[in-house]
Scaffold this active site. Structure first.
Site, PDB file in Angstrom:
ATOM      1  N   GLY A 105       5.046   0.249  -4.439  1.00  0.00           N
ATOM      2  CA  GLY A 105       3.717  -0.257  -4.151  1.00  0.00           C
ATOM      3  C   GLY A 105       3.728  -1.608  -3.477  1.00  0.00           C
ATOM      4  O   GLY A 105       2.759  -1.981  -2.811  1.00  0.00           O
ATOM      5  N   PHE A 106       4.822  -2.357  -3.633  1.00  0.00           N
ATOM      6  CA  PHE A 106       4.900  -3.672  -3.005  1.00  0.00           C
ATOM      7  C   PHE A 106       5.546  -3.562  -1.621  1.00  0.00           C
ATOM      8  O   PHE A 106       4.935  -3.902  -0.611  1.00  0.00           O
ATOM      9  CB  PHE A 106       5.684  -4.648  -3.884  1.00  0.00           C
ATOM     10  CG  PHE A 106       5.735  -6.036  -3.308  1.00  0.00           C
ATOM     11  CD1 PHE A 106       4.717  -6.939  -3.566  1.00  0.00           C
ATOM     12  CD2 PHE A 106       6.788  -6.430  -2.494  1.00  0.00           C
ATOM     13  CE1 PHE A 106       4.738  -8.212  -3.003  1.00  0.00           C
ATOM     14  CE2 PHE A 106       6.830  -7.702  -1.938  1.00  0.00           C
ATOM     15  CZ  PHE A 106       5.791  -8.594  -2.197  1.00  0.00           C
ATOM     16  N   ASP A 107       6.766  -3.079  -1.576  1.00  0.00           N
ATOM     17  CA  ASP A 107       7.477  -2.935  -0.302  1.00  0.00           C
ATOM     18  C   ASP A 107       7.236  -1.533   0.228  1.00  0.00           C
ATOM     19  O   ASP A 107       8.092  -0.653   0.147  1.00  0.00           O
ATOM     20  CB  ASP A 107       8.971  -3.206  -0.509  1.00  0.00           C
ATOM     21  CG  ASP A 107       9.750  -3.253   0.796  1.00  0.00           C
ATOM     22  OD1 ASP A 107       9.126  -3.178   1.868  1.00  0.00           O
ATOM     23  OD2 ASP A 107      10.993  -3.346   0.740  1.00  0.00           O
ATOM     24  N   LYS A 108       6.074  -1.331   0.793  1.00  0.00           N
ATOM     25  CA  LYS A 108       5.642   0.011   1.165  1.00  0.00           C
ATOM     26  C   LYS A 108       6.441   0.604   2.322  1.00  0.00           C
ATOM     27  O   LYS A 108       6.541   1.824   2.440  1.00  0.00           O
ATOM     28  CB  LYS A 108       4.150  -0.003   1.519  1.00  0.00           C
ATOM     29  CG  LYS A 108       3.241  -0.339   0.350  1.00  0.00           C
ATOM     30  CD  LYS A 108       1.793  -0.400   0.766  1.00  0.00           C
ATOM     31  CE  LYS A 108       0.885  -0.700  -0.418  1.00  0.00           C
ATOM     32  NZ  LYS A 108       0.889   0.388  -1.413  1.00  0.00           N
ATOM     33  N   LYS A 127       7.234  10.752 -10.852  1.00  0.00           N
ATOM     34  CA  LYS A 127       6.405   9.682 -11.426  1.00  0.00           C
ATOM     35  C   LYS A 127       5.070  10.266 -11.861  1.00  0.00           C
ATOM     36  O   LYS A 127       4.396  10.932 -11.069  1.00  0.00           O
ATOM     37  CB  LYS A 127       6.194   8.562 -10.404  1.00  0.00           C
ATOM     38  CG  LYS A 127       5.454   7.350 -10.973  1.00  0.00           C
ATOM     39  CD  LYS A 127       5.510   6.168 -10.008  1.00  0.00           C
ATOM     40  CE  LYS A 127       4.907   4.921 -10.627  1.00  0.00           C
ATOM     41  NZ  LYS A 127       5.045   3.740  -9.734  1.00  0.00           N
ATOM     42  N   SER A 182      -0.568   8.930  -7.923  1.00  0.00           N
ATOM     43  CA  SER A 182      -1.473   7.903  -7.419  1.00  0.00           C
ATOM     44  C   SER A 182      -2.903   8.445  -7.428  1.00  0.00           C
ATOM     45  O   SER A 182      -3.142   9.588  -7.040  1.00  0.00           O
ATOM     46  CB  SER A 182      -1.096   7.499  -5.994  1.00  0.00           C
ATOM     47  OG  SER A 182      -2.111   6.688  -5.434  1.00  0.00           O
ATOM     48  N   ASN A 212      -5.215   7.399  -5.445  1.00  0.00           N
ATOM     49  CA  ASN A 212      -5.863   6.979  -4.204  1.00  0.00           C
ATOM     50  C   ASN A 212      -5.687   7.932  -3.031  1.00  0.00           C
ATOM     51  O   ASN A 212      -6.107   7.631  -1.924  1.00  0.00           O
ATOM     52  CB  ASN A 212      -5.356   5.583  -3.817  1.00  0.00           C
ATOM     53  CG  ASN A 212      -5.667   4.564  -4.893  1.00  0.00           C
ATOM     54  OD1 ASN A 212      -6.773   4.541  -5.417  1.00  0.00           O
ATOM     55  ND2 ASN A 212      -4.689   3.746  -5.240  1.00  0.00           N
ATOM     56  N   THR A 213      -5.044   9.074  -3.254  1.00  0.00           N
ATOM     57  CA  THR A 213      -4.974  10.146  -2.261  1.00  0.00           C
ATOM     58  C   THR A 213      -5.689  11.358  -2.856  1.00  0.00           C
ATOM     59  O   THR A 213      -5.267  11.868  -3.891  1.00  0.00           O
ATOM     60  CB  THR A 213      -3.518  10.508  -1.925  1.00  0.00           C
ATOM     61  OG1 THR A 213      -2.884   9.382  -1.310  1.00  0.00           O
ATOM     62  CG2 THR A 213      -3.451  11.695  -0.981  1.00  0.00           C
ATOM     63  N   PHE A 229      -1.646   4.766   0.198  1.00  0.00           N
ATOM     64  CA  PHE A 229      -0.361   5.047   0.846  1.00  0.00           C
ATOM     65  C   PHE A 229      -0.346   4.588   2.306  1.00  0.00           C
ATOM     66  O   PHE A 229       0.058   5.329   3.210  1.00  0.00           O
ATOM     67  CB  PHE A 229      -0.029   6.543   0.798  1.00  0.00           C
ATOM     68  CG  PHE A 229       0.259   7.095  -0.569  1.00  0.00           C
ATOM     69  CD1 PHE A 229       0.441   6.281  -1.662  1.00  0.00           C
ATOM     70  CD2 PHE A 229       0.345   8.476  -0.763  1.00  0.00           C
ATOM     71  CE1 PHE A 229       0.714   6.811  -2.923  1.00  0.00           C
ATOM     72  CE2 PHE A 229       0.619   9.020  -2.015  1.00  0.00           C
ATOM     73  CZ  PHE A 229       0.793   8.183  -3.096  1.00  0.00           C
ATOM     74  N   ASN A 233      -6.049  -1.354  -7.203  1.00  0.00           N
ATOM     75  CA  ASN A 233      -5.770  -1.068  -5.802  1.00  0.00           C
ATOM     76  C   ASN A 233      -6.238   0.328  -5.444  1.00  0.00           C
ATOM     77  O   ASN A 233      -6.199   1.245  -6.263  1.00  0.00           O
ATOM     78  CB  ASN A 233      -4.277  -1.249  -5.490  1.00  0.00           C
ATOM     79  CG  ASN A 233      -3.489   0.038  -5.592  1.00  0.00           C
ATOM     80  OD1 ASN A 233      -3.482   0.847  -4.663  1.00  0.00           O
ATOM     81  ND2 ASN A 233      -2.836   0.251  -6.733  1.00  0.00           N
ATOM     82  N   ARG A 234      -6.708   0.450  -4.225  1.00  0.00           N
ATOM     83  CA  ARG A 234      -7.005   1.765  -3.645  1.00  0.00           C
ATOM     84  C   ARG A 234      -6.441   1.786  -2.225  1.00  0.00           C
ATOM     85  O   ARG A 234      -7.116   2.125  -1.259  1.00  0.00           O
ATOM     86  CB  ARG A 234      -8.509   2.062  -3.686  1.00  0.00           C
ATOM     87  CG  ARG A 234      -9.421   0.996  -3.078  1.00  0.00           C
ATOM     88  CD  ARG A 234     -10.845   1.541  -2.962  1.00  0.00           C
ATOM     89  NE  ARG A 234     -11.766   0.567  -2.408  1.00  0.00           N
ATOM     90  CZ  ARG A 234     -12.595  -0.175  -3.131  1.00  0.00           C
ATOM     91  NH1 ARG A 234     -12.621  -0.061  -4.453  1.00  0.00           N
ATOM     92  NH2 ARG A 234     -13.416  -1.029  -2.544  1.00  0.00           N
ATOM     93  N   THR A 276       4.603   4.665 -16.304  1.00  0.00           N
ATOM     94  CA  THR A 276       3.580   5.458 -15.663  1.00  0.00           C
ATOM     95  C   THR A 276       3.077   4.759 -14.398  1.00  0.00           C
ATOM     96  O   THR A 276       3.359   3.585 -14.172  1.00  0.00           O
ATOM     97  CB  THR A 276       2.356   5.655 -16.586  1.00  0.00           C
ATOM     98  OG1 THR A 276       1.815   4.349 -16.908  1.00  0.00           O
ATOM     99  CG2 THR A 276       2.735   6.374 -17.858  1.00  0.00           C
ATOM    100  N   ASN A 277       2.249   5.491 -13.653  1.00  0.00           N
ATOM    101  CA  ASN A 277       1.543   4.935 -12.512  1.00  0.00           C
ATOM    102  C   ASN A 277       0.296   4.184 -13.008  1.00  0.00           C
ATOM    103  O   ASN A 277       0.165   3.921 -14.200  1.00  0.00           O
ATOM    104  CB  ASN A 277       1.163   6.071 -11.549  1.00  0.00           C
ATOM    105  CG  ASN A 277       1.118   5.627 -10.098  1.00  0.00           C
ATOM    106  OD1 ASN A 277       0.613   4.548  -9.781  1.00  0.00           O
ATOM    107  ND2 ASN A 277       1.634   6.457  -9.209  1.00  0.00           N
ATOM    108  N   TYR A 319       5.440  -4.970 -11.466  1.00  0.00           N
ATOM    109  CA  TYR A 319       4.852  -5.319 -10.171  1.00  0.00           C
ATOM    110  C   TYR A 319       3.759  -6.360 -10.414  1.00  0.00           C
ATOM    111  O   TYR A 319       3.888  -7.516 -10.029  1.00  0.00           O
ATOM    112  CB  TYR A 319       4.325  -4.061  -9.478  1.00  0.00           C
ATOM    113  CG  TYR A 319       3.555  -4.278  -8.182  1.00  0.00           C
ATOM    114  CD1 TYR A 319       3.287  -5.533  -7.674  1.00  0.00           C
ATOM    115  CD2 TYR A 319       3.083  -3.186  -7.452  1.00  0.00           C
ATOM    116  CE1 TYR A 319       2.580  -5.711  -6.488  1.00  0.00           C
ATOM    117  CE2 TYR A 319       2.382  -3.354  -6.259  1.00  0.00           C
ATOM    118  CZ  TYR A 319       2.122  -4.615  -5.796  1.00  0.00           C
ATOM    119  OH  TYR A 319       1.423  -4.786  -4.623  1.00  0.00           O
ATOM    120  N   THR A 365       4.968   3.654  -1.683  1.00  0.00           N
ATOM    121  CA  THR A 365       5.127   5.087  -1.413  1.00  0.00           C
ATOM    122  C   THR A 365       5.121   5.339   0.099  1.00  0.00           C
ATOM    123  O   THR A 365       4.278   4.847   0.826  1.00  0.00           O
ATOM    124  CB  THR A 365       4.020   5.882  -2.103  1.00  0.00           C
ATOM    125  OG1 THR A 365       4.149   5.724  -3.506  1.00  0.00           O
ATOM    126  CG2 THR A 365       4.065   7.355  -1.743  1.00  0.00           C
TER     127      THR A 365
END
Length: 352
Positions: A68-71, A219, A181, A183-184, A120, A116-117, A247-248, A312, A91
């Protein structure tokens, strides 16, 4: 000092703008060999007592950075130089996509949480693979987290994940199938065993076909019902997966639309970890993420059965050297408990 900088400066800026600035700075660090090595020597975990082996991969310490940080796999070496034992990039989707409209990242400072939303947002698997092919100037374990391209319908999800896996598995120390996630649209539906089985089977075939087999994990979301957690665990054992990340983010909150991470997730993440450990024992590697803020949290997850722990949001609120500080504290704790290795702590409370 960092708390003062955060409260007086950073929190006044848009959260995503600060995120992009930080990634750019770490990517620059990754291109400065001398500085990168000096920082790695000073802050990375070097204590042999902290070393952990999971699914055949050797980790210098148990605490890593969650996906989630280094996408876009842009700065893994810079992150490792600040003290993380591994970096999970992504991701990453098979095809590049812009993600959801802004604003899409929000701080909840009092709760030490984020919503966050992002959706990806990334440049796609081929671009990430090119970055991951570069020679690493400092040792870093890199996991690659893959997800579904938003425009791909659910009926074509398996082929989409397989495309990403073929690009990225050769460069990954381990591979993660993200079906959790929020958000998809429709992504979490893939956690249902009937849909998850063919997906994991197909990606595992890719991972197993590599010249050096790539370990595969899945995950899961904290919002799964307990019986669904059990079903995914049983499926992972049946298919011969290497592990589960639990977990996520959660959608059970009253804030902005999106996934909540950080302190409010702590209790449920730990509960899911304990349930998984009771279900699978040591047949799978368990990676605990969600609400990890300090050395006490990492230690508790290890005792409960996690081999690796990820953070994170805790890093965002804890400062650049958060992971290095926790690893130093864990070194002292291992010796205080009369252990020769932190691996001795894994699952100890689950065995009691």
């Amino acid at each position: 000092m960092y708390r003062l900088v955060f409260t007086q400066v950073l929190r006044r800026f848009d959260a995503e703008a600060v995120h992009h600035f930080t990634v750019s700075a770490l990517a620059l660090l990754a291109r400065l060999p001398l500085l990168k090595r000096l920082l790695h020597r000073a802050f990375a975990p070097h204590d042999p007592a902290l070393r952990v082996t999971a699914f055949g991969v050797h980790f210098p310490g148990p605490l890593g950075l969650a996906a989630g940080f280094d996408k876009d796999a842009a700065c893994a070496e810079g992150i490792a130089a600040l003290g993380f034992g591994h970096v999970e990039v992504g991701t990453i989707t098979a095809h590049g996509q812009p993600g959801n409209p802004r604003p899409r990242l929000f701080r909840l400072v009092r709760e030490r949480a984020l919503i966050n939303r992002m959706g990806f947002n990334n440049a796609g698997a081929a671009a990430a693979a090119r970055r991951l092919r570069r020679t690493r100037g400092v040792p870093v374990v890199v996991g690659v987290n893959i997800g579904k391209t938003k425009v791909v319908p659910e009926s074509e999800a398996v082929a989409d994940y397989v495309t990403a896996a073929k690009e990225l598995a050769p460069m990954a120390d381990y591979l993660v199938v993200n079906v959790s996630s929020p958000n998809t649209p429709g992504l979490r539906n893939l956690q249902a065993v009937a849909l998850l089985r063919p997906l994991l089977t197909a990606v595992k075939e890719v991972a197993d076909s590599m010249p050096r087999r790539t370990p595969l994990l899945v995950k899961i979301a904290p919002d799964l019902a307990d019986e669904d957690v059990d079903a995914v665990a049983d499926l992972a054992v049946e298919l011969g997966l290497d592990g589960i990340i639990a977990t996520n983010t959660t959608i059970r909150h009253g804030g902005e639309t999106g996934g909540l991470s950080g302190r409010p997730l702590k209790a449920r993440s730990l509960e899911v970890l304990r349930r998984l450990r009771a279900r699978v024992g040591d047949r799978l590697t368990l990676v605990s993420a969600g609400g990890v803020e300090d050395a006490d949290d990492v230690w508790e997850r290890l005792l409960a059965g996690a081999t690796l722990v990820q953070g994170y949001t805790g890093w965002i609120y804890g400062g650049p050297l958060w992971a290095s500080r926790i690893h130093r504290q864990l070194s002292r704790r291992v010796r205080r408990h009369g252990m020769t290795s932190i691996a001795d702590a894994i699952g100890r409370s689950a065995r009691d």
